[in-house]
Design an enzyme around this catalytic site. Structure first.
Site, PDB file in Angstrom:
ATOM      1  N   GLU A 178       0.841  -1.217   0.000  1.00 38.59           N
ATOM      2  CA  GLU A 178       0.000   0.000   0.000  1.00 38.59           C
ATOM      3  C   GLU A 178       0.867   1.255   0.000  1.00 38.59           C
ATOM      4  O   GLU A 178       2.082   1.204   0.166  1.00 38.59           O
ATOM      5  CB  GLU A 178      -0.901   0.042   1.239  1.00 38.59           C
ATOM      6  CG  GLU A 178      -2.337  -0.410   0.991  1.00 38.59           C
ATOM      7  CD  GLU A 178      -3.145   0.588   0.159  1.00 38.59           C
ATOM      8  OE1 GLU A 178      -2.551   1.561  -0.356  1.00 38.59           O
ATOM      9  OE2 GLU A 178      -4.359   0.389   0.021  1.00 38.59           O
TER      10      GLU A 178
ATOM     11  N   ARG B 214      -6.861   1.663  12.939  1.00 40.37           N
ATOM     12  CA  ARG B 214      -5.488   1.925  12.491  1.00 40.37           C
ATOM     13  C   ARG B 214      -5.520   2.977  11.388  1.00 40.37           C
ATOM     14  O   ARG B 214      -6.556   3.191  10.754  1.00 40.37           O
ATOM     15  CB  ARG B 214      -4.806   0.650  11.972  1.00 40.37           C
ATOM     16  CG  ARG B 214      -5.467   0.023  10.741  1.00 40.37           C
ATOM     17  CD  ARG B 214      -4.602  -1.130  10.230  1.00 40.37           C
ATOM     18  NE  ARG B 214      -5.195  -1.856   9.121  1.00 40.37           N
ATOM     19  CZ  ARG B 214      -5.153  -1.482   7.839  1.00 40.37           C
ATOM     20  NH1 ARG B 214      -4.546  -0.342   7.511  1.00 40.37           N
ATOM     21  NH2 ARG B 214      -5.710  -2.217   6.900  1.00 40.37           N
TER      22      ARG B 214
ATOM     23  N   ASN C 130      -4.704   4.305   7.692  1.00 38.91           N
ATOM     24  CA  ASN C 130      -4.799   3.481   6.489  1.00 38.91           C
ATOM     25  C   ASN C 130      -4.245   4.117   5.226  1.00 38.91           C
ATOM     26  O   ASN C 130      -3.683   3.417   4.391  1.00 38.91           O
ATOM     27  CB  ASN C 130      -6.266   3.099   6.245  1.00 38.91           C
ATOM     28  CG  ASN C 130      -6.417   2.036   5.188  1.00 38.91           C
ATOM     29  OD1 ASN C 130      -5.729   1.017   5.242  1.00 38.91           O
ATOM     30  ND2 ASN C 130      -7.302   2.243   4.217  1.00 38.91           N
TER      31      ASN C 130
ATOM     32  N   GLU D 275     -12.778  -4.219  10.134  1.00 38.36           N
ATOM     33  CA  GLU D 275     -13.573  -3.914   8.943  1.00 38.36           C
ATOM     34  C   GLU D 275     -15.072  -4.095   9.160  1.00 38.36           C
ATOM     35  O   GLU D 275     -15.795  -4.568   8.296  1.00 38.36           O
ATOM     36  CB  GLU D 275     -13.089  -4.753   7.741  1.00 38.36           C
ATOM     37  CG  GLU D 275     -11.609  -4.556   7.438  1.00 38.36           C
ATOM     38  CD  GLU D 275     -11.122  -5.367   6.241  1.00 38.36           C
ATOM     39  OE1 GLU D 275     -11.967  -5.987   5.555  1.00 38.36           O
ATOM     40  OE2 GLU D 275      -9.910  -5.367   5.998  1.00 38.36           O
TER      41      GLU D 275
ATOM     42  N   ASN E 261     -10.390   5.334   2.403  1.00 37.10           N
ATOM     43  CA  ASN E 261      -9.212   5.283   1.541  1.00 37.10           C
ATOM     44  C   ASN E 261      -9.041   6.634   0.890  1.00 37.10           C
ATOM     45  O   ASN E 261      -9.992   7.379   0.701  1.00 37.10           O
ATOM     46  CB  ASN E 261      -9.315   4.169   0.501  1.00 37.10           C
ATOM     47  CG  ASN E 261      -8.497   2.944   0.909  1.00 37.10           C
ATOM     48  OD1 ASN E 261      -7.270   3.007   0.994  1.00 37.10           O
ATOM     49  ND2 ASN E 261      -9.181   1.843   1.215  1.00 37.10           N
TER      50      ASN E 261
ATOM     51  N   ASP F  32      -9.887   1.259  -3.653  1.00 39.00           N
ATOM     52  CA  ASP F  32      -8.780   1.361  -2.710  1.00 39.00           C
ATOM     53  C   ASP F  32      -8.116   2.723  -2.917  1.00 39.00           C
ATOM     54  O   ASP F  32      -8.805   3.700  -3.142  1.00 39.00           O
ATOM     55  CB  ASP F  32      -7.820   0.178  -2.898  1.00 39.00           C
ATOM     56  CG  ASP F  32      -7.141  -0.237  -1.606  1.00 39.00           C
ATOM     57  OD1 ASP F  32      -6.652   0.651  -0.892  1.00 39.00           O
ATOM     58  OD2 ASP F  32      -7.075  -1.447  -1.313  1.00 39.00           O
TER      59      ASP F  32
END
Length: 304
Positions: A32, A115, A117, A136, A163, A211
């Site tokens: 990521e 967390r 992201n 999630e 995101n 994403d």
């Protein structure tokens, strides 16, 4: 498995010449956050679940990896030559020379199941970052603005998995995702304040989940599709205008890099794949590169 016709909406062209090639087959669990550091000629990115920070130098093929002390969602170059890293425990200053992480702020210390992201840097050097519920499920993910005055909640509606965000070239449109809802939102930003949120695009069922986003020099939005075998390109009105098929299912985010910002680098993930799917996708988790046919925008340096 390659992207099938069922994954590509009718009348949406595959972007000519955009053929992803694996440049670092590191098999990341959840690759990521790619970001191009022009002053180094290097791409930085992370493996959230490993957890680790990675650096790739295309000119030499040099690679380097640093372990992280907690799940790490992103890393961003700073104006003072250091780096910021978004860990589950908060935003840290990261020193590659020593591998040390120094906590700067913990916007969600009261939410240990969350967390950090994804993140981006605005033209003024402020860092806009999102959080998510690591399980999630709960709608506890928020977007914050971090600058020299501290970290504040943007006021945007919380979702389970944020995101982005990403900015339009003029800095006045903020793109951000409700990943599980498959929604891409756009909000107006003036002087660090967010208003006028509207639906920019809805990813159809079966096409994966939006994403990481990034914007090119023409103002178009590129979105990685987790479980969608592709990267999509949307024009500034929200119209889907192009797709780049991938040989792996989980495409997480791209960054524009190279000396002319005309090479797209894409992170991918093995997370969630079965043993059979891993065997069918030997390049899952690799770092890919392709020709997007357009230049990207220079990444701003964080001033935090």
């Amino acid at each position: 498995m390659a992207l099938s016709a069922a994954h590509v909406p009718a009348h949406v062209p595959v972007i000519a010449g955009a053929v992803p090639q694996a440049v670092w087959p590191l098999a990341a669990t959840l690759g990521e956050g790619p970001v191009w550091a022009a002053h180094e000629g290097a791409l930085w990115f992370v493996d959230i679940k490993a957890p680790a920070i990675h650096r790739f130098v295309p000119a030499s093929g040099e690679t380097a990896t640093w372990p992280a002390p907690a799940q790490v969602g992103w890393v961003l170059p700073c104006a003072d030559g250091t780096l910021l890293a978004g860990l589950q425990t908060g935003v840290h200053r990261f020193d590659p020379a020593s591998g040390a992480f120094t906590l700067l702020c913990a916007p969600e210390a009261h939410l240990p199941g969350n967390r950090l992201n994804d993140a981006t840097v605005a033209a003024d050097g402020a860092v806009w970052l999102g959080s998510m519920d690591d399980a999630e499920t709960d709608e506890s993910g928020r977007i914050y603005r971090l600058d020299t005055d501290g970290c504040v909640d943007s006021g945007l509606q919380p979702v389970s998995i944020t995101n982005g965000p990403a900015f339009s070239p003029d800095g006045h449109t903020l793109y951000h995702h409700d990943t599980l809802g498959r929604r891409i939102w756009a909000s107006t930003v003036h002087d660090g304040r967010v208003t006028g949120t509207r639906l920019f695009a809805q990813i159809e069922a079966g096409a994966g989940y939006p994403d990481g986003p990034v914007v090119d020099a023409q103002g178009c939005l590129w979105v990685g599709l987790f479980a969608g075998w592709a990267v999509r390109r949307y024009d500034p009105t929200g119209k889907l205008i192009g797709v780049v098929p991938f040989p792996v299912a989980n495409v997480t985010k791209i960054a524009f890099g190279g000396p002319d910002l005309r090479t797209a680098y894409a992170t991918t993930a093995t997370k969630g794949l079965t043993t059979a799917e891993r065997a069918a996708q030997p390049l899952a988790g690799a770092l890919f590169a392709f020709d997007p046919g357009v230049a990207g925008l220079p990444a701003h340096l964080a001033r935090v």
